[in-house]
Scaffold this motif. Structure first.
Motif, PDB file in Angstrom:
ATOM      1  N   ILE A   2      30.691  21.080  20.570  1.00  0.00           N
ATOM      2  CA  ILE A   2      31.407  19.684  20.576  1.00  0.00           C
ATOM      3  C   ILE A   2      32.068  19.510  19.025  1.00  0.00           C
ATOM      4  O   ILE A   2      30.970  19.474  18.380  1.00  0.00           O
ATOM      5  N   GLU A   3      33.086  19.143  19.254  1.00  0.00           N
ATOM      6  CA  GLU A   3      33.553  18.369  17.780  1.00  0.00           C
ATOM      7  C   GLU A   3      34.045  17.234  17.807  1.00  0.00           C
ATOM      8  O   GLU A   3      34.652  16.588  18.810  1.00  0.00           O
ATOM      9  N   ALA A   4      33.734  16.140  17.032  1.00  0.00           N
ATOM     10  CA  ALA A   4      33.912  14.815  17.082  1.00  0.00           C
ATOM     11  C   ALA A   4      34.895  14.549  15.789  1.00  0.00           C
ATOM     12  O   ALA A   4      34.371  14.758  14.770  1.00  0.00           O
ATOM     13  N   ASP A   5      35.828  13.859  16.108  1.00  0.00           N
ATOM     14  CA  ASP A   5      36.949  13.266  14.904  1.00  0.00           C
ATOM     15  C   ASP A   5      36.632  11.664  14.844  1.00  0.00           C
ATOM     16  O   ASP A   5      37.083  11.275  15.540  1.00  0.00           O
ATOM     17  N   ARG A   6      35.696  11.644  13.814  1.00  0.00           N
ATOM     18  CA  ARG A   6      35.209  10.379  13.455  1.00  0.00           C
ATOM     19  C   ARG A   6      36.334   9.410  12.997  1.00  0.00           C
ATOM     20  O   ARG A   6      36.386   8.339  13.190  1.00  0.00           O
ATOM     21  N   LEU A  35      24.725  14.530  18.278  1.00  0.00           N
ATOM     22  CA  LEU A  35      23.247  14.890  17.978  1.00  0.00           C
ATOM     23  C   LEU A  35      22.927  16.368  17.941  1.00  0.00           C
ATOM     24  O   LEU A  35      21.968  16.891  17.590  1.00  0.00           O
ATOM     25  N   ASP A  36      23.809  16.840  19.068  1.00  0.00           N
ATOM     26  CA  ASP A  36      23.587  18.437  19.205  1.00  0.00           C
ATOM     27  C   ASP A  36      24.921  19.045  19.626  1.00  0.00           C
ATOM     28  O   ASP A  36      25.423  18.887  20.585  1.00  0.00           O
ATOM     29  N   GLU A  37      25.611  19.870  18.439  1.00  0.00           N
ATOM     30  CA  GLU A  37      26.613  20.425  18.774  1.00  0.00           C
ATOM     31  C   GLU A  37      26.809  21.547  19.893  1.00  0.00           C
ATOM     32  O   GLU A  37      27.997  21.796  20.214  1.00  0.00           O
ATOM     33  N   GLY A  45      27.380  19.174  32.158  1.00  0.00           N
ATOM     34  CA  GLY A  45      27.985  18.371  33.284  1.00  0.00           C
ATOM     35  C   GLY A  45      28.416  16.855  32.324  1.00  0.00           C
ATOM     36  O   GLY A  45      29.691  16.522  32.389  1.00  0.00           O
ATOM     37  N   VAL A  46      27.410  16.457  32.027  1.00  0.00           N
ATOM     38  CA  VAL A  46      27.591  14.973  31.384  1.00  0.00           C
ATOM     39  C   VAL A  46      28.281  15.038  29.982  1.00  0.00           C
ATOM     40  O   VAL A  46      28.940  14.060  29.574  1.00  0.00           O
ATOM     41  N   VAL A  47      28.270  16.134  29.141  1.00  0.00           N
ATOM     42  CA  VAL A  47      28.890  16.271  27.899  1.00  0.00           C
ATOM     43  C   VAL A  47      30.432  16.441  28.393  1.00  0.00           C
ATOM     44  O   VAL A  47      31.263  15.522  27.794  1.00  0.00           O
ATOM     45  N   ALA A  58      38.649  11.394  20.968  1.00  0.00           N
ATOM     46  CA  ALA A  58      37.801  11.853  19.471  1.00  0.00           C
ATOM     47  C   ALA A  58      37.103  13.068  19.870  1.00  0.00           C
ATOM     48  O   ALA A  58      36.763  13.727  18.725  1.00  0.00           O
ATOM     49  N   LEU A  59      36.660  13.222  21.024  1.00  0.00           N
ATOM     50  CA  LEU A  59      35.829  14.526  21.295  1.00  0.00           C
ATOM     51  C   LEU A  59      36.557  15.694  21.750  1.00  0.00           C
ATOM     52  O   LEU A  59      37.446  15.635  22.792  1.00  0.00           O
ATOM     53  N   THR A  60      35.990  17.042  21.292  1.00  0.00           N
ATOM     54  CA  THR A  60      36.847  18.066  21.942  1.00  0.00           C
ATOM     55  C   THR A  60      35.748  19.131  22.161  1.00  0.00           C
ATOM     56  O   THR A  60      34.700  19.246  21.546  1.00  0.00           O
ATOM     57  N   LEU A  61      36.032  19.867  23.353  1.00  0.00           N
ATOM     58  CA  LEU A  61      34.846  20.893  23.658  1.00  0.00           C
ATOM     59  C   LEU A  61      35.558  22.279  23.146  1.00  0.00           C
ATOM     60  O   LEU A  61      36.919  22.509  23.514  1.00  0.00           O
ATOM     61  N   ARG A  62      34.897  23.180  22.626  1.00  0.00           N
ATOM     62  CA  ARG A  62      35.238  24.301  22.154  1.00  0.00           C
ATOM     63  C   ARG A  62      34.518  25.578  22.871  1.00  0.00           C
ATOM     64  O   ARG A  62      33.322  25.562  22.672  1.00  0.00           O
ATOM     65  N   ASP A  63      35.165  26.597  23.299  1.00  0.00           N
ATOM     66  CA  ASP A  63      34.332  27.763  23.745  1.00  0.00           C
ATOM     67  C   ASP A  63      33.828  28.294  22.419  1.00  0.00           C
ATOM     68  O   ASP A  63      34.251  28.713  21.528  1.00  0.00           O
ATOM     69  N   THR A  64      32.407  28.851  22.586  1.00  0.00           N
ATOM     70  CA  THR A  64      31.657  29.500  21.491  1.00  0.00           C
ATOM     71  C   THR A  64      31.721  31.161  21.858  1.00  0.00           C
ATOM     72  O   THR A  64      31.715  31.602  22.894  1.00  0.00           O
TER      73      THR A  64
END
Length: 64
Positions: A2-6, A35-37, A45-47, A58-64
């Motif tokens: 998870i990435e967050a652009d503050r 709190l937990d990237e 599901g909730v993320v 502001a939030l982005t999900l990235r594949d790892t």
């Protein structure tokens, strides 16, 4: 991951309300804190829902 652009966050708090184990809000400015990237699969599901509900994008999900 998870990435967050503050800089984009408007402090609506939808993320913290939707996935409180993963997101919180900064006490000073109300912007998102991750709190937990890399949360466990049980939170996936909730993320995903929190990312979709973010009104500022502001939030982005990235594949790892």
């Amino acid at each position: 991951m998870i990435e967050a652009d503050r800089d984009v966050c408007i402090g609506a708090g939808m993320c913290a309300l939707t996935a409180p184990a993963v997101f919180d809000q900064d006490d000073e400015d109300g912007r998102v804190l991750v709190l937990d990237e890399q949360p466990p699969a049980s939170e996936a599901g909730v993320v995903r829902e929190a990312v979709e509900l973010c009104p500022s994008g502001a939030l982005t999900l990235r594949d790892t």
